[in-house]
Design a protein around this motif. Structure first.
Motif, mmCIF file in Angstrom:
data_model
loop_
_atom_site.group_PDB
_atom_site.id
_atom_site.type_symbol
_atom_site.label_atom_id
_atom_site.label_comp_id
_atom_site.label_asym_id
_atom_site.label_seq_id
_atom_site.Cartn_x
_atom_site.Cartn_y
_atom_site.Cartn_z
ATOM 1 N N THR A 1 1.266 -1.037 -0.106
ATOM 2 C CA THR A 1 0.024 -0.226 0.027
ATOM 3 C C THR A 1 0.837 0.950 0.302
ATOM 4 O O THR A 1 1.988 1.671 0.805
ATOM 5 C CB THR A 1 -0.988 0.256 1.085
ATOM 6 N N VAL A 2 0.598 2.358 -1.063
ATOM 7 C CA VAL A 2 1.512 3.726 -0.101
ATOM 8 C C VAL A 2 1.724 3.549 1.022
ATOM 9 O O VAL A 2 1.315 3.837 1.868
ATOM 10 C CB VAL A 2 0.680 4.742 -1.149
ATOM 11 N N ASP B 1 0.883 -2.451 -7.242
ATOM 12 C CA ASP B 1 0.358 -2.254 -6.185
ATOM 13 C C ASP B 1 -1.931 -2.549 -5.145
ATOM 14 O O ASP B 1 -2.693 -2.197 -6.142
ATOM 15 C CB ASP B 1 0.232 -0.331 -5.782
ATOM 16 N N GLU B 2 -2.061 -2.534 -4.034
ATOM 17 C CA GLU B 2 -3.348 -2.835 -3.392
ATOM 18 C C GLU B 2 -4.062 -1.564 -3.308
ATOM 19 O O GLU B 2 -4.984 -1.559 -3.687
ATOM 20 C CB GLU B 2 -3.205 -2.706 -2.560
ATOM 21 N N ASP B 3 -3.373 0.208 -3.685
ATOM 22 C CA ASP B 3 -4.441 0.839 -4.278
ATOM 23 C C ASP B 3 -4.546 1.448 -5.608
ATOM 24 O O ASP B 3 -5.398 2.274 -5.433
ATOM 25 C CB ASP B 3 -3.187 2.464 -3.640
ATOM 26 N N GLN B 4 -4.257 0.492 -6.292
ATOM 27 C CA GLN B 4 -4.242 0.801 -8.181
ATOM 28 C C GLN B 4 -5.923 0.274 -8.090
ATOM 29 O O GLN B 4 -6.232 -1.069 -7.383
ATOM 30 C CB GLN B 4 -3.671 -0.156 -8.593
ATOM 31 N N PRO B 5 -6.781 0.639 -8.142
ATOM 32 C CA PRO B 5 -7.918 -0.112 -8.025
ATOM 33 C C PRO B 5 -8.373 -1.643 -8.989
ATOM 34 O O PRO B 5 -7.280 -1.416 -10.538
ATOM 35 C CB PRO B 5 -9.201 0.735 -9.112
ATOM 36 N N TRP B 6 -8.599 -2.648 -8.518
ATOM 37 C CA TRP B 6 -9.135 -3.538 -9.414
ATOM 38 C C TRP B 6 -9.482 -3.695 -10.308
ATOM 39 O O TRP B 6 -11.303 -3.374 -10.618
ATOM 40 C CB TRP B 6 -9.370 -4.896 -8.435
ATOM 41 N N THR B 7 -9.136 -4.107 -11.698
ATOM 42 C CA THR B 7 -10.021 -4.455 -12.931
ATOM 43 C C THR B 7 -10.507 -6.082 -13.996
ATOM 44 O O THR B 7 -8.877 -6.199 -12.964
ATOM 45 C CB THR B 7 -10.343 -3.498 -14.184
ATOM 46 N N PRO B 8 -11.115 -5.998 -14.160
ATOM 47 C CA PRO B 8 -11.030 -7.577 -14.689
ATOM 48 C C PRO B 8 -9.576 -7.485 -15.726
ATOM 49 O O PRO B 8 -9.302 -8.774 -15.824
ATOM 50 C CB PRO B 8 -12.087 -7.354 -15.869
ATOM 51 N N ALA B 9 -9.200 -6.725 -16.034
ATOM 52 C CA ALA B 9 -7.807 -7.005 -16.706
ATOM 53 C C ALA B 9 -6.630 -7.751 -16.013
ATOM 54 O O ALA B 9 -5.736 -7.933 -17.006
ATOM 55 C CB ALA B 9 -7.663 -5.028 -18.185
ATOM 56 N N ALA B 10 -6.851 -6.639 -14.915
ATOM 57 C CA ALA B 10 -5.498 -7.521 -14.029
ATOM 58 C C ALA B 10 -4.930 -8.910 -14.387
ATOM 59 O O ALA B 10 -4.612 -8.940 -14.314
ATOM 60 C CB ALA B 10 -5.597 -6.819 -12.751
ATOM 61 N N LEU B 11 -7.208 -9.464 -14.411
ATOM 62 C CA LEU B 11 -6.585 -11.164 -13.972
ATOM 63 C C LEU B 11 -5.687 -11.644 -15.413
ATOM 64 O O LEU B 11 -5.042 -12.907 -15.560
ATOM 65 C CB LEU B 11 -8.504 -11.822 -14.623
ATOM 66 N N GLY B 12 -5.657 -11.178 -16.270
ATOM 67 C CA GLY B 12 -4.895 -11.188 -17.766
ATOM 68 C C GLY B 12 -3.513 -10.864 -17.430
ATOM 69 O O GLY B 12 -2.497 -11.379 -17.788
ATOM 70 N N GLN B 13 -2.842 -10.452 -15.843
ATOM 71 C CA GLN B 13 -1.640 -9.610 -15.858
ATOM 72 C C GLN B 13 -0.262 -10.730 -16.228
ATOM 73 O O GLN B 13 0.515 -10.524 -16.561
ATOM 74 C CB GLN B 13 -1.422 -9.381 -15.318
ATOM 75 N N VAL B 14 -0.599 -12.341 -15.376
ATOM 76 C CA VAL B 14 0.112 -12.724 -15.239
ATOM 77 C C VAL B 14 1.208 -13.387 -16.610
ATOM 78 O O VAL B 14 1.572 -13.446 -17.159
ATOM 79 C CB VAL B 14 -0.161 -14.322 -14.636
ATOM 80 N N GLY B 15 -0.404 -13.450 -17.575
ATOM 81 C CA GLY B 15 0.039 -13.623 -19.086
ATOM 82 C C GLY B 15 0.760 -12.398 -20.043
ATOM 83 O O GLY B 15 1.888 -12.518 -20.886
ATOM 84 N N PRO C 1 9.249 -6.393 -5.779
ATOM 85 C CA PRO C 1 8.911 -7.512 -4.539
ATOM 86 C C PRO C 1 8.805 -6.805 -3.754
ATOM 87 O O PRO C 1 8.504 -5.508 -3.354
ATOM 88 C CB PRO C 1 10.461 -8.055 -4.421
ATOM 89 N N GLU C 2 8.097 -8.106 -3.054
ATOM 90 C CA GLU C 2 7.243 -7.859 -1.716
ATOM 91 C C GLU C 2 8.361 -6.945 -0.885
ATOM 92 O O GLU C 2 9.646 -7.557 -0.665
ATOM 93 C CB GLU C 2 6.679 -8.565 -0.796
ATOM 94 N N GLY C 3 7.883 -6.133 0.656
ATOM 95 C CA GLY C 3 8.996 -5.090 1.454
ATOM 96 C C GLY C 3 9.032 -4.044 0.740
ATOM 97 O O GLY C 3 9.941 -2.828 0.976
ATOM 98 N N VAL C 4 9.447 -3.689 -1.399
ATOM 99 C CA VAL C 4 8.956 -2.392 -1.364
ATOM 100 C C VAL C 4 8.278 -1.283 -1.034
ATOM 101 O O VAL C 4 7.260 -1.561 -1.320
ATOM 102 C CB VAL C 4 10.059 -2.593 -2.978
ATOM 103 N N GLU C 5 8.415 -0.207 -0.586
ATOM 104 C CA GLU C 5 7.208 0.726 -0.732
ATOM 105 C C GLU C 5 6.912 1.255 -1.978
ATOM 106 O O GLU C 5 7.835 1.616 -2.884
ATOM 107 C CB GLU C 5 8.154 1.497 0.570
#
Ligand SMILES: Cc1cc2nc3c(=O)[nH]c(=O)nc-3n(C[C@H](O)[C@H](O)[C@H](O)COP(=O)(O)OP(=O)(O)OC[C@H]3O[C@@H](n4cnc5c(N)ncnc54)[C@H](O)[C@@H]3O)c2cc1C
Ligand code: FES
Lengths: 422, 374
Positions: free
Chosen positions: A2-3, A153-167, A261-265
Motif C-alpha cells: 500500500t502506498v 499495488d493494492e491501491d490501484q483499483p482492481w479491474t478485470p484486465a488485471a486477471l490477465g496480467q500474469v499472461g 518484490p514484496e517489502g518495497v514501498e
C-alpha cells in the motif's frame, strides 16, 4: 503493498525531518568518497568489460557460422546471449546513465552511445533516467511500476484486465526489448489518447521502427546469410532469436527484482511535492530492492543487483556499488529502515507472487479456500461483470473479512504467532 | 566514428562493390560500427580515428622527457615547428594538450614531442613521469604556422624554457644530427640562424647539447643566457647580443611575459616577429559570470549560486532538461570554454578551447565567463 503514507505502520514515522536531512548528508559523503577515488582503475574496468563483450560477441557469431553442428549452435547461442546481456546491462544501461561520462571519452559517453536493443538510446534515456529515476515508485508518476500494463499495488483499483496480467507479464518478459520500446514511446497512452497523430510521436515512432529494422536485419538476415555457405542459415537465425529471448528473460527478471518484490514501498503523488534531497534519498532507499549474490551475478545484472545503491547514486560507476553497499546498509540500520535484499530466485519469486496476487482483487486469495471456491469464483465473475462500484464494494467486504480472519487467528494462537515472528 | 570510404581511384564497379561491402559490414555490426571491432585488433590502421602508440620515453633533464610516438596510418605529415594535439587518459580522464613536434619528418615515420613537467601539471607530469611505451594516445593532425619560410633567410630564434621545442624541430630538420656529427646539407645553406636561448640555469636547459653541437658545427650561432649567471634577459639589450637584429626575422617561443616584452620591443623598432604561445589562454575561475550560448547567440549573466539551467531558462534560452537534480544527464551541454562549479560539492570543471567538456547544467553554476555549444 500500500502506498507508504497510508500504512498503519509507516516505516519512516520514527524519523524527524532533521534525521532525514542528516541521513542525506551521510549519503552525500559516501558519494563524495567515490568521486574522490574515481580514476584510472575504473576506466580500465569499463574498457575491459567493453572489450570482453566485443570479443565474446565476435567469437560467438564466428562459431554460429557453423551452427548447423549442434555443439557449435549451443556454444554460439549461449555466448551470444551472454554478450547481449553484458551489452545491455553492465555496459549499455550504465553508460547511458552517464556513469562513465567523467572519462570524457567520446566513444563511451551517454550522449553518443547506442545499444543492442529495440528502443533507441535517446528515448530510453528520457523515460528511464528522467522519469523513472526521478519519480521512482510514485504511483501515477513512475510508469515503470507495472509498465502501465499491470496492477502492482493494492491501491490501484482492481479491474478485470488485471486477471490477465500474469499472461501479459510473461509475454512482456519474452519480448521485453519491444515492450520497452513501446513503453518508451508511451504507445498505450498515445493510442488511448489519440496521440498517435502528434508529430513528436510520429517522429519517435519512426526512429523506433528504424532501430528495430536495423536490429532485426542484423540478427535475422545478415548473420544468417553469412552462415549460408555452411548451410547454417536457419540455425543461425534461431540462435539469434534464442539469444534475444535469453537476454529479454534475464533483463526482465533482474529489473522486476529492482522494484516489485514484496517489502518495497510505493509513494503517493502528493508526497513528493516540495520533496527535499534527503526525502528523495529515503524514497530511493525504500523503493528499491537488491539481489544478493556473487561477483559474476553483479556483473551479469549490470550491478542492478545493487539497485538500492544505484538508485541513490545513479551516476556513480557501477563497479563501485559493491564497495559502498555495506556503508549504505549500515545507514539503513542506523536509521531503522529495512534493506530489502534476497538472492535472485526468492526475489524473482517474490515479484511474480505479487503479480499473481494483485491480478485478483484485494483479499480474494486470503478469503478463498477449497470449500468456498465455487462461491468465490461466482463473486469474482460478478466483479468482472459489474461496474466499478460493485467491484469496490465487493473488494472492501473481502478485505474486511480477511482482516477479521487474521485477527481471530492471532487471538487463538498468540504463542505460535510470537514464535513465528521470532 | 566515420566509416572508411572507398578510394576514388578504383574503377566504378569496384567502387560500387566496396561500398556494398561497407554497408554489409555496417549492417552486421549495428548499433556499433565495423571500426569499433577493428579497433580491438588494429587501432592504428588506415581509416581509424587518429591515434598513436608511444614507442619510447627518453629522459632529457630532471623534469623533461621526449616521447617517440608511432602515429596511425592516416597521419598526414607535418612541417617542422608545427604542433600536434595529444589526448591522453590521466587518472582515467581524457585530456588534450598541444605539443610541438621536435623533429622534421623521420625516416621511421615516428613523431617526437618533448614535454617539460610543469608544477601540478596534469598532463605534462603524467607524460614525463608515468607514460609507458605501448600506451595508446589520441592525436589530431599537425597544425600551426610557426614554420620557417621554404626559401631561407636570416632569422633570430628566441627560445625560453620548453619554448625550445618547435625550434629544435626546425633545426634538426635543417641540420640532421648523425653518428658522423651534424650535417649541413645544401638545401639548408640559405638559412642564417642565430638562437638566443634563455633558461633559469644551464642544467635546466632541454636540448642544450644539441644546440651546442649545432653551434660547434657552424650550423647556427648560439647565444645562451642563464638567469642565474647573466641575470634575467632585458629585451632592450637584444642588439648587444645580436648586432644584426634589424636584418633578421625573429621567431620566439616561451613564457607569455617574454613574448609580450618582445612584441612591444619589435613593434616599436618596426621588426618582424612571429611567436608561438604555449599557453593559449588562462581560464579565470571566479564566482558567477556571463554564460553565452553560441548557437542561439544569447548571453546570460548568471551568479555563482544559480544553476546555469535556471539562469538560461529565465533568460528565455530553450534548454534540454530532465530531473533538474543531477541524476539523469538529460541537461548536458558541451562547455567549449570557461569554468563551472558543481553546486553539490564545489568541484570546478574547466574547459579551454578545443576541449568541449560535457557538463550537467542543472547542478553547475558559472565560475567565470563560459561558453556553451548550444
Ligand atoms: C602550440 C603549443 C605548443 C606547445 N608545445 C609544448 C611543448 O613542446 N612542450 C611542452 O612541455 N609544452 C608545450 N605546450 C604546453 C602544453 O600544451 C601544456 O600546456 C603543458 O604541458 C602543461 O599542461 P599540464 O596539463 O601539465 O598543466 P595543467 O594541469 O593544465 O596546468 C597546471 C598548472 O600549470 C600551469 N601551466 C599550464 N601550462 C603551462 C606552461 N606551458 N608553462 C608553465 N605553466 C603552465 C597552469 O597555469 C596551472 O597552474 C604547448 C602549448 C601550445 C599551446
Ligand atoms: S536535468 Fe537531470 S541531470 Fe540535469
Amino acid at each position: 503493498m500500500t502506498v507508504m503514507q497510508k500504512k498503519a505502520d509507516n516505516p519512516i514515522a520514527h524519523l524527524t525531518s532533521a534525521d532525514i536531512e542528516q541521513l542525506g548528508r551521510e549519503l552525500d559523503a559516501i558519494r563524495q568518497s567515490i568521486l574522490d577515488t574515481r580514476g584510472a582503475d575504473d576506466a580500465a574496468y569499463i574498457r575491459k568489460v567493453i572489450a570482453t563483450q566485443r570479443y565474446l560477441e565476435l567469437g560467438s557469431r564466428a562459431v554460429l557460422l557453423f551452427s548447423i553442428f549442434p555443439p557449435a549452435w549451443l556454444v554460439g547461442t549461449a555466448g551470444l546471449g551472454v554478450a547481449k546481456i553484458l551489452e545491455n546491462m553492465e555496459i549499455g544501461h550504465n553508460v547511458l546513465h552517464g556513469q562513465w561520462d567523467w572519462m570524457r571519452d567520446p566513444k563511451i559517453h551517454s550522449t553518443t552511445w547506442e545499444w543492442d536493443n529495440a528502443t533507441p538510446a535517446e528515448q530510453w534515456k528520457h523515460s528511464h533516467n528522467e522519469l523513472h529515476h526521478t519519480y521512482t515508485n510514485v504511483i501515477g508518476k513512475d510508469n515503470d511500476l507495472g509498465y502501465g500494463i499491470m496492477r502492482v499495488d493494492e491501491d490501484q483499483p482492481w479491474t478485470p484486465a488485471a486477471l490477465g496480467q500474469v499472461g501479459y507479464n510473461f509475454v512482456n518478459m519474452m519480448f521485453f526489448e519491444y515492450g520497452i520500446a513501446a513503453y518508451d514511446l508511451e504507445l498505450r497512452g498515445n493510442l488511448a489518447r489519440g496521440g498517435t497523430k502528434d508529430p513528436k510521436f510520429k517522429e519517435n515512432a519512426r526512429k523506433v521502427v528504424r532501430k528495430i529494422r536495423r536490429q532485426a536485419t542484423k540478427d535475422y538476415v545478415v548473420h544468417p546469410l553469412l552462415a549460408l555457405p555452411t548451410g547454417s542459415f536457419l540455425p543461425t537465425l534461431a540462435a539469434n532469436a534464442v539469444a534475444n529471448v535469453i537476454r529479454n528473460v534475464w533483463s526482465h527478471s533482474v529489473i522486476m527484482c529492482g522494484h516489485f518484490p514484496e517489502g518495497v514501498e510505493t509513494f503517493e503523488k502528493r508526497s513528493i511535492d516540495g520533496e527535499t534531497k534527503g526525502e528523495w534519498y529515503v524514497r530511493q532507499m525504500l523503493g528499491s530492492a537488491n539481489i544478493s549474490g556473487s561477483k559474476l551475478m553483479h556483473i551479469m545484472t549490470g550491478n542492478l543487483s545493487h539497485q538500492i545503491e544505484h538508485h541513490l547514486f545513479p551516476d556513480l560507476p557501477s563497479n563501485r556499488y559493491a564497495e559502498i553497499a555495506p556503508q549504505v546498509q549500515a545507514l539503513f540500520e542506523k536509521y531503522g529502515l529495512t534493506y530489502c535484499a534476497r538472492p535472485l530466485v526468492p526475489q524473482v519469486y517474490s515479484a511474480w507472487h505479487k503479480v499473481v496476487r494483485l491480478s485478483l482483487p484485494n483479499g480474494w486469495l486470503e478469503t478463498t479456500s477449497v470449500k468456498n471456491l465455487p462461491s468465490q469464483l461466482k463473486l469474482l465473475y460478478g466483479m468482472v461483470k459489474g461496474g466499478p462500484r460493485v467491484r469496490r464494494a465487493a473488494q472492501a467486504r473481502m478485505v474486511q473479512q480477511a482482516r477479521k480472519a487474521r485477527e481471530a487467528k492471532a487471538a487463538a494462537a498468540p504463542v505460535a504467532e510470537e514464535r513465528a515472528a521470532a | 566514428m566515420s566509416a572508411p570510404t572507398a578510394t576514388p581511384s578504383l574503377p566504378r564497379s569496384e567502387r560500387a562493390w566496396s561500398r556494398r561491402a561497407v554497408r554489409l559490414a555496417e549492417a552486421a555490426t549495428t548499433p556499433l560500427l565495423p571500426a569499433d571491432y577493428l579497433d580491438l585488433f588494429a587501432p592504428l590502421r588506415p581509416g581509424a580515428a587518429l591515434r598513436g602508440r608511444i614507442v619510447e620515453v627518453v629522459p632529457e633533464t630532471a623534469d623533461a622527457a621526449t616521447l617517440v610516438i608511432k602515429p596511425g596510418s592516416d597521419w598526414a605529415g607535418h612541417l617542422p615547428g608545427q604542433y600536434v594535439r595529444v589526448g591522453v587518459d590521466v587518472d582515467g580522464v581524457r585530456q588534450w594538450r598541444a605539443y610541438s613536434l621536435t623533429h622534421g619528418a623521420r625516416r621511421d615515420g615516428h613523431l617526437s614531442i618533448t614535454v617539460k613537467a610543469v608544477p601540478d601539471g596534469v598532463v605534462s607530469t603524467y607524460l614525463v613521469r608515468e607514460a609507458k611505451p605501448g600506451t595508446l594516445v589520441h592525436l589530431e593532425q599537425a597544425a600551426g604556422d610557426f614554420v620557417l619560410p621554404g626559401e631561407g633567410g636570416k632569422f633570430l630564434m628566441v627560445t625560453a624554457g620548453s619554448g625550445i621545442t618547435p625550434v629544435i624541430g626546425m633545426l634538426r630538420n635543417l641540420f640532421p644530427s648523425t653518428a658522423q656529427g651534424v650535417l649541413r646539407p645544401a638545401r639548408s645553406s640559405a638559412y642564417d640562424i642565430v638562437v638566443l636561448h634563455v633558461a633559469p640555469s644551464e642544467p635546466d636547459s632541454i636540448f642544450l647539447r644539441d644546440l651546442q653541437a649545432l653551434d660547434a658545427a657552424g650550423a647556427i650561432r648560439l647565444v645562451a643566457r642563464y638567469d642565474d649567471t647573466h641575470g634575467v634577459l632585458d629585451v632592450d639589450s637584444l642588439t648587444d647580443l645580436v648586432p644584426d637584429l634589424a636584418e633578421r626575422v625573429t621567431f620566439a617561443c616561451g613564457p607569455a611575459g617574454l613574448l609580450d616584452a618582445l612584441e612591444a620591443h619589435h613593434d616599436e623598432a618596426g621588426l618582424a616577429l612571429q611567436t608561438e604561445k604555449f599557453r593559449v589562454s588562462r581560464v579565470a575561475v571566479g564566482e558567477g559570470g556571463s554564460v553565452s550560448f553560441a548557437q542561439s547567440g544569447t548571453t546570460v549573466d548568471a551568479d555563482g549560486g544559480t544553476p546555469i539551467l535556471d539562469a538560461a531558462e529565465e533568460a528565455g534560452v530553450l534548454m534540454p532538461s530532465g530531473c533538474r537534480m543531477g541524476v539523469c544527464f538529460g541537461c548536458v551541454l558541451p562547455l567549449t570554454e570557461g569554468a563551472v562549479r558543481d553546486l553539490r560539492n564545489g568541484e570546478v570543471t574547466v574547459a579551454t578551447p578545443g576541449d568541449n567538456v560535457i557538463v550537467q547544467t542543472c547542478i553547475n553554476a558559472a565560475a567565470g565567463p563560459c561558453e556553451f555549444d548550444h
